[in-house]
Design an enzyme around this catalytic site. Structure first.
Site, PDB file in Angstrom:
ATOM      1  N   CYS A  85      -3.312   4.881  -7.399  1.00 53.04           N
ATOM      2  CA  CYS A  85      -2.325   4.683  -6.494  1.00 53.04           C
ATOM      3  C   CYS A  85      -2.396   4.696  -5.136  1.00 53.04           C
ATOM      4  CB  CYS A  85      -1.293   6.115  -6.583  1.00 53.04           C
ATOM      5  SG  CYS A  85       0.272   6.060  -5.732  1.00 53.04           S
ATOM      6  N   HIS A 126       5.009   4.671 -14.189  1.00 53.73           N
ATOM      7  CA  HIS A 126       4.140   5.200 -12.816  1.00 53.73           C
ATOM      8  C   HIS A 126       5.233   5.306 -11.462  1.00 53.73           C
ATOM      9  CE1 HIS A 126       0.736   5.839 -10.036  1.00 53.73           C
ATOM     10  NE2 HIS A 126       1.704   5.236  -9.317  1.00 53.73           N
ATOM     11  N   GLU A 127       6.066   4.068 -11.660  1.00 52.30           N
ATOM     12  CA  GLU A 127       6.974   3.860 -10.365  1.00 52.30           C
ATOM     13  C   GLU A 127       8.043   4.740 -10.538  1.00 52.30           C
ATOM     14  OE1 GLU A 127       5.531   2.445  -8.084  1.00 52.30           O
ATOM     15  OE2 GLU A 127       3.777   1.586  -9.036  1.00 52.30           O
ATOM     16  N   HIS A 130       7.531   7.973  -9.194  1.00 53.65           N
ATOM     17  CA  HIS A 130       7.494   8.059  -7.764  1.00 53.65           C
ATOM     18  C   HIS A 130       9.204   8.297  -7.501  1.00 53.65           C
ATOM     19  CE1 HIS A 130       3.781   7.087  -5.689  1.00 53.65           C
ATOM     20  NE2 HIS A 130       3.552   6.258  -6.623  1.00 53.65           N
TER      21      HIS A 130
END
Length: 136
Positions: A85, A126-127, A130
């Site tokens: 990241c 993954h995003e 976040h």
């Protein structure tokens, strides 16, 4: 406008709030910043540029895709991935799903649904993590 990458873990761990049409400049800045880092990055969430909104941008091949208020509605085929990241040092292990379905709003705030597999599915997971304040 290209924004600096946020590396403040305290900010990154906060759950993002719902985005509205007032946040379209943030969406544009996110795309610009993703493009500027495309040699080292395939996806970004708005909190990576310091804005706590549910907006992500991902490269699917050569083209960036913007997703506003994305939600994973289906997932199957769990596996373990190793990810990096831009906001964090090093690589870490993360549980991901090989196949997902995601709903989101596009830049015109039209509702979209997309089925994603393999690496594209991993990027979106993954995003969205976040957006939920979850770090790898």
């Amino acid at each position: 406008m290209i924004k600096p990458i946020n590396k403040d873990v305290g900010i990154l761990r906060k759950k993002s709030t719902t985005a509205s049409k007032k946040d379209l400049q943030t969406a544009s800045d996110l795309i610009d910043t993703l493009k500027a880092h495309q040699n080292a990055c395939v996806g970004m969430a708005a909190n990576m540029i310091g804005i706590n909104k549910r907006i992500i941008a991902c490269f699917f091949g050569p083209f960036p895709v913007l997703m506003i208020n994305p939600e994973i509605t289906k997932k199957f085929g769990p596996y373990t991935a190793e990810e990096g990241c831009l906001s964090l040092e090093g690589k870490r292990v993360a549980k991901r799903f090989k196949h997902i379905e995601v709903t989101y709003l596009d830049k015109n705030f039209a509702k979209q649904r997309q089925k994603l597999d393999d690496f594209n599915a991993q990027i979106v997971q993954h995003e969205i993590d976040h957006c939920n304040g979850i770090l790898i």
